[in-house]
Design a protein around this motif. Structure first.
Motif: not given
Length: 210
Positions: A17, A74, A78
């Motif tokens: 991310g 992001a 993740t």
């Protein structure tokens, strides 16, 4: 009583991310950013990393843009670190509470934990290295778990037990040499270690459980 955890590369694998955000920032600005290098040394504050690639006068602007890109790029990329959910549950099963203290800003830290389905009792963002110790001490954390030498400094500043995990930029040997009280290869062995420590069988300073 409370156990503290770092976030990036301790509970959350944020490499993909964060790498995506830096790649987008590089494309937008035309400034070269070595993304693999950046994601190999996660831990310090965002401003410190951006200063490697942009002149000082542009860093505040880049911080704002990075944070604007972060939620869409992001967060979805993740992943949980191996054993993260089980580690948090082990603390609760042991009768303690969980605090996350991270250099990441609070909104993104909250979004990361929510995305990963990790429920914690307290979250403090925007603190790095020994400055984390203030929050850990304030909330009565007896142990702090992290992957960076800065997390060892945090535990020391709080007067807490420093449990390091070799899942970030430092090897187990480097973390022990720096002064971590104990080093695990990753969080998958945390529940057994935590249970043993609670019964007085946990290993002591400078030892390994890899």
């Amino acid at each position: 009583m409370m156990v503290g955890f770092d976030l990036d590369m301790t509970l959350a694998d944020t490499r993909r991310g964060i790498g995506a955000v830096y790649a987008a920032l590089s494309a937008e600005t035309g400034v070269f950013i070595d993304v693999p290098l950046v994601t190999s040394r996660l831990g310090p504050p965002l401003e410190a990393e951006l200063a490697h690639w942009f002149p000082a006068e542009r860093v505040p602007e880049m911080v704002v843009r990075f944070r604007a890109l972060y939620p869409d790029l992001a967060i979805p990329a993740t992943d949980p670190m191996a054993g993260a959910a089980e580690a948090v549950q082990a603390v609760r099963d042991g009768g303690d509470r969980v605090i996350v203290v991270t250099a990441k800003n609070r909104p993104h830290a909250e979004a990361t934990l929510r995305h990963l389905g990790l429920e914690v009792d307290l979250l403090v963002g925007g603190l790095w290295s020994a400055a984390k110790g203030e929050a850990l001490r304030e909330h009565g954390a007896h142990t702090y778990v992290g992957d960076h030498t800065g997390d060892v400094d945090a535990a020391r500043a709080a007067g807490a037990f420093s449990l390091a995990v070799a899942t970030g930029p430092f090897t187990a040997e480097a973390l022990a040499a720096y002064g971590a009280d104990h080093v695990l290869g990753d969080l998958t062995t945390f529940p057994s270690w935590f249970s043993a420590r609670g019964t007085g069988k946990g290993t002591g300073r400078g030892t390994f459980a890899l």
